[in-house]
Design an enzyme around this catalytic site. Structure first.
Site, short mmCIF file in Angstrom:
data_model
loop_
_atom_site.label_atom_id
_atom_site.label_comp_id
_atom_site.label_asym_id
_atom_site.label_seq_id
_atom_site.Cartn_x
_atom_site.Cartn_y
_atom_site.Cartn_z
CB SER A 161 -1.11 -0.09 1.38
OG SER A 161 -1.41 1.05 1.41
CE1 TYR A 174 -3.56 -2.69 4.81
CE2 TYR A 174 -3.62 -0.06 4.09
CZ TYR A 174 -3.81 -1.67 3.91
OH TYR A 174 -4.32 -2.32 2.64
#
Length: 268
Positions: A161, A174
């Protein structure tokens, strides 16, 4: 003997051989929707037998299987496992063996996330995200890579990501999991390269997936996001397909341990 192809036919044959996945088997985790679904369709179009994966049997997973069947003319194999559950991850290779399948290509796309600041993160959420986003990837590489190394060919793509490069405060946990996955990618690349297995990190920016669409309903937030993307638009799941195909095919045989960022420049 027939004549060798020339001109455009030769070009088509050359590029076809580079990107063809005919005879290969790919497992794409989290392939019922979003980025994983787009990559699964792309690999199937390139000739791979694609194994779909979802957390559980669901309408989106069945719809993805029907779409893939319509594309290929064959019912795709499907496996299920909650990747935040160590026991379920451990049982996944058994599902593959029961289907008589051993992946040449492993796309580790599935992940979980929660919008939570550091001070609000619970031990339970910490464990859930690290188990699903890092632990499951480690475990699947550990169990599925020996067959790849024995064959002398394999492709492992860990989907990261842009948050691993530009952490968002609301996604601190995350972001940390994706940074850990990137580090694991580099280590695994060193380990498996001598056996003909590449390991790379595909890094999406802000993509219009089901998960992101909810937060992007806030127009003011969306405009702030867009202001940080030089390309001036949000990404679509299909934007990841070409990069994934590069990393999963012969065209990417000398690419390993890299972060391939597909973010419209958001990471800059």
């Amino acid at each position: 003997m027939g004549e060798a192809p020339t001109g455009s036919a030769a070009q088509a044959a050359f590029f076809g051989s580079l990107f063809s996945l005919k005879g290969r088997t790919a497992l794409v985790t989290g392939s019922s929707r979003g980025i994983g679904h787009a990559i699964a369709l792309g690999l199937a179009q390139a000739g791979a037998t694609v194994i779909l994966h979802g957390t559980r049997d669901s309408a989106p997973l069945r719809e993805a299987a029907a779409e893939l069947a319509a594309l290929t003319g064959t019912e795709p194999p499907v496996v299920t496992a909650d990747l935040s559950d160590d026991a379920a991850v451990a049982a996944l290779p058994g599902q593959l063996a029961a289907l008589g399948l051993s992946p040449d290509i492993l796309v580790l796309n599935a992940s979980v996330q929660a919008y939570v600041h550091i001070e609000d993160c619970t031990p339970e959420e910490f464990a859930r995200e690290f188990r699903a986003n890092v632990g499951a990837c480690f475990q699947l590489v550990q169990t599925l890579s020996p067959a790849m190394t024995a064959r002398g060919w394999g492709r492992i793509v860990c989907v990261g990501s842009v948050n691993q490069l530009r952490p968002a405060p609301r996604l601190a946990l995350y972001s940390a999991t994706k940074a850990a996955l990137a580090n694991f990618t580099q280590c695994a690349a060193k380990v498996y390269a001598p056996s003909g297995v590449t390991v790379n990190n595909l890094v999406p920016g802000t993509i219009l997936t089901d998960r992101n669409r909810e937060v992007l309903k806030d127009e003011a937030f969306t405009q702030r996001v867009l202001s940080g993307i030089p390309a001036g638009r949000l990404g679509e799941p299909a934007d990841l397909v070409g990069a994934a195909l590069l990393l999963c095919s012969e065209a990417g045989s000398y690419i390993t341990g890299t972060e391939l960022v597909v973010s419209g420049g958001m990471h800059l």
